[in-house]
Every structure is written in structure tokens, then in C-alpha cells.
Design an enzyme around this catalytic site. Structure first.
Site, PDB file in Angstrom:
ATOM      1  N   ASP A  88      -1.197   8.944  -4.704  1.00 30.66           N
ATOM      2  CA  ASP A  88       0.059   9.546  -4.703  1.00 30.66           C
ATOM      3  C   ASP A  88       0.215  10.996  -5.155  1.00 30.66           C
ATOM      4  O   ASP A  88       1.160  11.804  -4.923  1.00 30.66           O
ATOM      5  CB  ASP A  88       0.628   8.832  -6.014  1.00 30.66           C
ATOM      6  CG  ASP A  88       0.833   7.192  -5.520  1.00 30.66           C
ATOM      7  OD1 ASP A  88       1.146   7.030  -4.589  1.00 30.66           O
ATOM      8  OD2 ASP A  88       0.701   6.406  -6.450  1.00 30.66           O
TER       9      ASP A  88
ATOM     10  N   ASN B 285      -9.552   6.138  -5.593  1.00 28.73           N
ATOM     11  CA  ASN B 285      -9.359   5.136  -6.216  1.00 28.73           C
ATOM     12  C   ASN B 285     -10.395   3.985  -5.865  1.00 28.73           C
ATOM     13  O   ASN B 285     -11.166   4.104  -5.186  1.00 28.73           O
ATOM     14  CB  ASN B 285      -7.939   4.487  -5.846  1.00 28.73           C
ATOM     15  CG  ASN B 285      -7.752   4.548  -4.211  1.00 28.73           C
ATOM     16  OD1 ASN B 285      -8.303   3.739  -3.425  1.00 28.73           O
ATOM     17  ND2 ASN B 285      -6.907   5.431  -3.687  1.00 28.73           N
TER      18      ASN B 285
ATOM     19  N   PHE C 232       1.271  -2.034   2.549  1.00 26.96           N
ATOM     20  CA  PHE C 232       0.576  -2.792   1.276  1.00 26.96           C
ATOM     21  C   PHE C 232       1.070  -2.298   0.226  1.00 26.96           C
ATOM     22  O   PHE C 232       1.290  -1.151  -0.178  1.00 26.96           O
ATOM     23  CB  PHE C 232      -0.835  -2.755   1.448  1.00 26.96           C
ATOM     24  CG  PHE C 232      -1.626  -3.661   2.658  1.00 26.96           C
ATOM     25  CD1 PHE C 232      -2.458  -4.888   1.844  1.00 26.96           C
ATOM     26  CD2 PHE C 232      -1.249  -3.523   3.803  1.00 26.96           C
ATOM     27  CE1 PHE C 232      -2.890  -5.731   2.938  1.00 26.96           C
ATOM     28  CE2 PHE C 232      -1.647  -4.625   4.777  1.00 26.96           C
ATOM     29  CZ  PHE C 232      -2.482  -5.663   4.304  1.00 26.96           C
TER      30      PHE C 232
ATOM     31  N   LYS D 222       9.828  -1.648  -2.502  1.00 23.67           N
ATOM     32  CA  LYS D 222       8.833  -0.563  -1.809  1.00 23.67           C
ATOM     33  C   LYS D 222       9.269  -0.855  -0.266  1.00 23.67           C
ATOM     34  O   LYS D 222       9.390  -0.028   0.569  1.00 23.67           O
ATOM     35  CB  LYS D 222       7.531  -0.894  -1.724  1.00 23.67           C
ATOM     36  CG  LYS D 222       6.504  -0.102  -1.050  1.00 23.67           C
ATOM     37  CD  LYS D 222       5.100  -0.393  -1.322  1.00 23.67           C
ATOM     38  CE  LYS D 222       4.090   0.848  -0.654  1.00 23.67           C
ATOM     39  NZ  LYS D 222       2.766   0.636  -1.027  1.00 23.67           N
TER      40      LYS D 222
ATOM     41  N   LYS E 155     -17.623  25.290  -7.784  1.00 23.30           N
ATOM     42  CA  LYS E 155     -17.749  24.096  -9.031  1.00 23.30           C
ATOM     43  C   LYS E 155     -16.928  24.789 -10.073  1.00 23.30           C
ATOM     44  O   LYS E 155     -17.377  25.957 -10.600  1.00 23.30           O
ATOM     45  CB  LYS E 155     -19.013  23.666  -9.170  1.00 23.30           C
ATOM     46  CG  LYS E 155     -19.114  22.604 -10.290  1.00 23.30           C
ATOM     47  CD  LYS E 155     -20.555  22.365 -10.608  1.00 23.30           C
ATOM     48  CE  LYS E 155     -20.750  21.228 -11.650  1.00 23.30           C
ATOM     49  NZ  LYS E 155     -21.914  21.070 -12.176  1.00 23.30           N
TER      50      LYS E 155
ATOM     51  N   LYS F 227      10.817   2.286   2.048  1.00 25.28           N
ATOM     52  CA  LYS F 227       9.965   2.819   3.087  1.00 25.28           C
ATOM     53  C   LYS F 227      10.497   2.328   4.336  1.00 25.28           C
ATOM     54  O   LYS F 227       9.891   2.735   5.281  1.00 25.28           O
ATOM     55  CB  LYS F 227       8.588   2.448   2.780  1.00 25.28           C
ATOM     56  CG  LYS F 227       8.112   2.677   1.484  1.00 25.28           C
ATOM     57  CD  LYS F 227       8.047   4.169   0.906  1.00 25.28           C
ATOM     58  CE  LYS F 227       7.674   4.464  -0.399  1.00 25.28           C
ATOM     59  NZ  LYS F 227       6.362   4.256  -0.804  1.00 25.28           N
TER      60      LYS F 227
END
Length: 407
Positions: free
Chosen positions: A283, A214, A327, A341, A293, A345
Site C-alpha cells: 500500500d 509482506n 483478493f 473493497k 546503503k 474498486k
């Protein structure tokens, strides 16, 4: 917060210079000892006498106008300042600051000071958006100069857009918040505490040359780790893929995947006092990782993904004495998702931001965050450097841990 603080107020030559009178007055009313330095262009818009009357101090504009033979004026002001505030700051002065030029009293003082510097830009909308101006502001931001973003509206030139100097009341509030954060973020605030910070983005391998990741740069987590160390904590930094190097002097462990990060955090979990999950953990991961490969075949390719371990959730299930901060990087409905969240959590705090907002996001050196607890919004922080946000967040956490007694 400003009582007894020495603020050097730099006034440069834009129409917004007229706001400097109100700004100076409000700073003095808050208890600050204000010393004004004007550029020659600023004196075309407002007089020295006005600012002298409001500040109750002599106003300086000429480097060579030495009134006391016992001192060098710009050095004395540079050394005395608790904060140097440039408001308004023209594109010209911002350029001088970025390139280290010193051809007048204000720019010379800026080079000589070691005090923190805060800048309130004011200029035409096209000037503000010019690549040179934007690059100069980025340079100053990297050096730790604090920016007070200009507002949007009708400008003196007749254009409508961004470039109007923020109102004096708002600037004073930002200055007060700065000193409040500085006092709260005292060096020993986390003395004796063990702090674990995760940072960066995880890498989930598809094959030896491809992976899923990301946009996380690692800057926010690195800023937190650095600030925690400065506050006296024993810091363990666990980081994935980042755009920058981890801070010097911090015990840092590189990892790749979500699973590796989870195992690394678990090694320190039981002995930790504060754990801050600033990493952007994938995720999902590929169900299978090819050993060689994958060759291109056909027009499409199907990749099966499976859920990764939810590190924050697992820690929330097993926490005892630990203070846990997560976060939430969102693109919409920030408050709704952040509260959800935090509840799911079992975190103590959630730091949420809209990564699409200007001045926020993964690769930016600044951020805009909201901090939530189970009762709702704890604090909303405006555009600030990630270093400043880190210090403020740790101050909040330290206060909560102290209130809990055993933390």
C-alpha cells in the site's frame, strides 16, 4: 453428483470406525458404487458383514485373499476408483501414506491408485497435534491429498479437543462438492480466453539492501494460473516476491514494485478477458530510495512513506469487457471489508479470507475463502487445497462471463 461414481472407502482402526457404517450408507443412497477396504484393526470395531450389507459389495481386508483368479483385487480397486476416501484415518495410516508404506490391503491399494484421495483424520487430540502427524499431513497435502479437518469436542478417550472425525453428513457433502467442482472445471472451460494473474508480494526498495514487502507466498496466484492454463486459457502470470517457483508452462513475468506490476498488467489489460489480482501489493513505498546503503546513525530512524498505485482500483475504473477479480486478505470483519473493497474498486468478484485462521493464510498450502459479488456472498469454501480453490473460483468466473454474453 455421486450417481455412478466408484468410491473406495478405506476404514482404519479407531473408535470412529463405527461412523463408517453411516458414511457408507449415505454414499450408497447418493448413488455411489462403494467398495470397502478395512484394516485388521478396523475389524475390532465394526464387522465386514455390516459394511458388506450396506455397500452391497464384497469387503476386502486381506491382500492375499484373492477371490477372483482373473484379477488382482487391490489393483482392480485402485484402477476402478473415481475417489479413494479414508474415513476414519488413523495416525498410523496417515504415516504409512506419507512414507509410501504398503503392508496391508488398504495401504497397498493407496500406492497403486492414481485416483484422487481424500482423508478424514480421527485420533486423540495430542496425537493429532504431534509434530510427526502434522508433518505427515503436510506431506500428503503437498501431494494433493485432500484433508477433511477433524472436529472439536469430547473424544472417546475422555479428552476434549480436536481429533473427532467429521460427521458422515459433512463428509458426504464435501465429496459431493469435490465432484461438482471437478465437473465444472472441465478442461476447455476457458478455451480461447486470455487470463492475466498477478501473484506474490511486491518489493518497495528502501536502499540497495533493504526493502518493504509482506508475507505473500505466491501459492494462491500460482495455483490460479496453473488451473487457468489447464482449462485452456492463454495465461499471463505477473509475479513479485514468492516462496515457490511459478508453475511450469505458464508465460510468466517477474516484477518487483507495485509500479512495475501495474505497468506489466497494463500491457495486457485491453486484450484480457479475465484479470485476477491475487498479488499482495504494498500500500505504501518509501518516498525516496537511497542509491547506496543507509548507514546506522542514532537510536531512531524516520522513514517517510507514500501511497503506491492501487492497481485493482485503476483497473476497475477503466474496465469495459474485462471480468475483474480481486483478493482481500483480512484479520477481522472479513465480510464487511470485502464488500466495501468490491464496491470501491468496481470489481466483479472479491475473494476474501481471514489470514489468521488455521488452514488459511499466506504460506499455507490450503486456504479458506469467501467469494462475494455486489449482491453479497456467492460461495463459502471450507479448508481446501489452493489448487481446488483455484479451480472452483475459475469455474465461477467462467460461468459469470458466459452469462454476460460478451465476456
Amino acid at each position: 453428483m455421486l450417481n455412478g461414481k466408484t468410491i473406495v472407502l478405506g476404514v482404519t482402526g479407531g473408535i470412529a470406525a463405527f461412523k463408517a457404517a453411516s458414511l457408507c450408507s449415505k454414499l450408497v443412497q447418493k448413488g455411489a458404487d462403494v467398495h470397502v477396504i478395512m484394516t485388521s484393526s478396523a475389524k475390532q470395531f465394526i464387522t465386514e458383514l455390516t459394511l458388506q450389507s450396506l455397500s452391497k459389495n464384497a469387503v476386502f481386508s486381506d491382500t492375499f485373499d484373492e477371490r477372483d483368479p482373473a484379477v488382482v483385487s487391490h489393483i482392480r480397486l485402485a484402477d476402478a476408483a473415481d475417489l479413494v476416501l479414508i474415513a476414519p484415518a488413523t495416525a498410523n495410516m496417515i504415516g504409512k501414506m506419507a512414507h509410501g508404506l504398503a503392508d496391508d490391503m488398504l495401504s497397498t491399494t493407496l500406492l497403486a491408485t492414481t485416483a484422487p484421495v481424500m482423508v478424514a483424520p480421527a485420533m486423540n487430540v495430542h496425537m493429532y497435534g504431534h509434530p510427526a502427524v502434522q508433518e505427515n499431513m503436510k506431506t500428503l497435502d503437498r501431494r494433493g491429498v485432500m484433508m477433511i479437518e477433524p472436529g472439536e469436542g469430547l473424544l472417546a478417550c475422555g479428552y476434549v479437543g480436536k481429533g473427532r472425525m467429521e460427521e458422515p453428513e459433512t463428509i458426504v457433502a464435501v465429496v459431493e462438492q469435490y465432484f461438482a467442482r471437478k465437473e465444472q472445471a472441465e478442461p476447455g472451460l476457458l478455451q480461447g480466453k486470455k487470463v492475466v494473474v498477478t501473484s506474490g508480494g511486491t518489493i518497495e526498495r528502501i536502499d540497495p539492501v533493504r526493502y518493504i514487502t509482506n508475507d505473500s507466498s505466491g501459492k494462491m496466484g500460482f495455483a490460479i494460473a496453473k488451473a487457468a492454463r489447464e482449462m485452456g486459457a492463454d495465461v499471463r502470470l505477473i509475479y513479485g516476491r514468492t516462496d515457490v517457483a511459478p508453475p511450469a508452462g505458464v508465460d510468466a513475468e517477474p516484477v518487483q514494485s507495485a509500479e512495475e506490476m501495474y505497468r506489466a498488467v497494463l500491457k495486457h489489460w485491453e486484450s484480457s478477458d479475465l484479470v485476477i489480482k491475487a498479488a499482495a501489493v504494498a500500500d505504501y513505498r518509501p518516498a525516496e530510495t537511497a542509491s547506496s546503503k543507509i548507514k546506522k546513525k542514532g537510536d531512531t530512524m524516520t522513514l517517510e512513506l507514500v501511497k503506491t498505485v492501487d492497481i485493482l482500483e485503476e483497473l476497475g475504473k477503466s474496465k469495459t469487457h474485462q471480468f475483474l477479480i480481486g483478493f482481500a486478505a483480512e484479520t477481522h470483519d472479513v465480510e464487511t471489508y470485502a464488500k466495501d473493497k468490491l464496491r470501491r474498486k468496481n470489481a466483479d468478484l472479491i475473494v476474501a479470507n481471514d489470514v489468521t485462521a488455521e488452514g488459511a493464510g499466506f504460506r499455507s498450502d490450503t486456504n479458506i475463502v469467501q467469494v462475494f459479488d455486489e449482491a453479497g456472498l456467492v460461495e463459502q469454501m471450507p479448508v481446501m487445497s489452493k489448487d481446488d480453490i483455484a479451480r472452483r473460483l475459475l469455474a465461477i468466473a467462467a460461468g459469470r462471463m458466459k452469462e454476460a454474453g460478451n465476456r
